[in-house]
Motif scaffolding. Structure first.
Motif, PDB file in Angstrom:
ATOM      1  N   THR A 113       0.354   4.959  -9.265  1.00 12.94           N
ATOM      2  CA  THR A 113       0.276   3.726  -9.902  1.00 12.94           C
ATOM      3  C   THR A 113       0.514   3.557 -10.561  1.00 12.94           C
ATOM      4  O   THR A 113       1.461   2.766 -11.238  1.00 12.94           O
ATOM      5  N   ALA A 156      -6.209  15.016  -6.425  1.00 13.32           N
ATOM      6  CA  ALA A 156      -5.827  12.897  -4.942  1.00 13.32           C
ATOM      7  C   ALA A 156      -6.010  12.367  -6.657  1.00 13.32           C
ATOM      8  O   ALA A 156      -5.361  11.114  -6.732  1.00 13.32           O
ATOM      9  N   LYS A 157      -6.908  12.450  -7.336  1.00 16.49           N
ATOM     10  CA  LYS A 157      -7.243  11.234  -8.149  1.00 16.49           C
ATOM     11  C   LYS A 157      -5.705  10.791  -8.816  1.00 16.49           C
ATOM     12  O   LYS A 157      -5.106   9.665  -8.990  1.00 16.49           O
ATOM     13  N   THR A 169      -1.984  -1.036  -3.969  1.00 12.37           N
ATOM     14  CA  THR A 169      -2.552  -0.526  -4.353  1.00 12.37           C
ATOM     15  C   THR A 169      -2.708   1.112  -3.469  1.00 12.37           C
ATOM     16  O   THR A 169      -1.630   1.361  -2.522  1.00 12.37           O
ATOM     17  N   VAL A 170      -2.356   1.931  -4.234  1.00 15.70           N
ATOM     18  CA  VAL A 170      -2.094   3.521  -4.220  1.00 15.70           C
ATOM     19  C   VAL A 170      -2.909   4.643  -3.684  1.00 15.70           C
ATOM     20  O   VAL A 170      -4.358   4.533  -4.619  1.00 15.70           O
ATOM     21  N   LYS A 171      -3.118   5.231  -2.756  1.00 13.10           N
ATOM     22  CA  LYS A 171      -4.382   6.137  -2.173  1.00 13.10           C
ATOM     23  C   LYS A 171      -3.897   7.850  -1.819  1.00 13.10           C
ATOM     24  O   LYS A 171      -2.928   7.475  -0.880  1.00 13.10           O
ATOM     25  N   VAL A 172      -3.758   9.019  -2.909  1.00 10.93           N
ATOM     26  CA  VAL A 172      -3.853  10.271  -2.263  1.00 10.93           C
ATOM     27  C   VAL A 172      -4.559  11.222  -1.154  1.00 10.93           C
ATOM     28  O   VAL A 172      -5.849  10.854  -1.990  1.00 10.93           O
ATOM     29  N   GLU A 183      -2.415  10.427  -7.555  1.00 11.55           N
ATOM     30  CA  GLU A 183      -2.934   8.535  -7.549  1.00 11.55           C
ATOM     31  C   GLU A 183      -2.633   7.721  -9.008  1.00 11.55           C
ATOM     32  O   GLU A 183      -1.925   6.553  -9.084  1.00 11.55           O
ATOM     33  N   ASP A 184      -3.146   8.049 -10.313  1.00 11.34           N
ATOM     34  CA  ASP A 184      -3.143   7.672 -11.521  1.00 11.34           C
ATOM     35  C   ASP A 184      -1.318   7.447 -12.064  1.00 11.34           C
ATOM     36  O   ASP A 184      -0.679   6.722 -12.299  1.00 11.34           O
ATOM     37  N   ILE A 186       0.623   5.262   0.648  1.00 13.15           N
ATOM     38  CA  ILE A 186      -0.912   5.846   1.236  1.00 13.15           C
ATOM     39  C   ILE A 186      -0.124   7.227   1.238  1.00 13.15           C
ATOM     40  O   ILE A 186       1.241   7.116   1.722  1.00 13.15           O
ATOM     41  N   ASN A 210       1.012  -1.054  -0.023  1.00 13.53           N
ATOM     42  CA  ASN A 210       0.100   0.128  -0.236  1.00 13.53           C
ATOM     43  C   ASN A 210       1.035   1.108  -0.287  1.00 13.53           C
ATOM     44  O   ASN A 210       1.959   1.303   0.715  1.00 13.53           O
TER      45      ASN A 210
END
Length: 182
Positions: free
Chosen positions: A133, A125-126, A145-148, A129-130, A115, A113
């Protein structure tokens, strides 16, 4: 000297790059005016050296400008993470792409992960993330998994969850080792 990815890196680099640019500027001006004073004209070797000296000065000036554009991790966020005993691996990150730049205040990598938290209102943020990734996949790391996060509380909660999972995994390993011993 603060290493890249550590808290305070951007602020320190602003000072260093600006100082070097000002040093080269002063050096160039001194050489140029010394040449004029010595020969009475700007048609001398010192003038040429001074003008060539503006090339490295320009490089350091551009780098300083880039560091002034980059937003560092706030002291408030850093202190909040310390207070909660949360330890992201990286601070003060600035991802640059052909289209956009993404400011990341803090980033952690735990159990496949990634984060991250961004304090910049302009950071999408999206899209960040892209981009992360895409970079991770190009490096050959799949199933990551990437989450900003833009919400500090949600970032803290997820960071605590991942640290708890890491702790539980360590306990499970100890239990397995103890079962083999006894």
């Amino acid at each position: 000297m603060i290493k890249k990815g550590c808290f305070g890196y951007i602020k320190q680099r602003r000072i260093i790059e600006t100082g070097i640019a000002l040093f080269f500027l002063a050096l160039c001006l001194i050489m140029y005016y010394t040449g004029i004073k010595a020969t009475g004209s700007n048609k001398n070797v010192l003038s040429i050296v001074a003008i060539l000296g503006t090339l490295p000065m320009g490089k350091f000036a551009v780098t300083a400008i880039m560091f002034f554009k980059a937003l560092p991790c706030s002291k408030d966020l850093y202190d909040s993470l310390e207070k909660e005993s949360l330890k992201p691996q990286f601070f003060d990150l600035y991802f640059t792409t052909y289209k956009k730049n993404y400011q990341i205040s803090a980033l952690s990598i735990k159990r496949q992960n990634i984060i991250a938290f961004s304090e910049d209102e302009k950071t999408n943020a999206k899209e960040a993330e892209d981009y992360i990734t895409q970079v991770v996949n190009q490096a050959g790391m799949n199933n990551v998994t990437v989450k900003v996060f833009k919400d500090k509380e949600k970032y803290f909660l997820r960071l605590k969850e991942l640290e708890t999972l890491m702790f539980l995994k360590k306990i499970m390993l100890i239990v397995i080792l103890l079962k083999k011993i006894y």
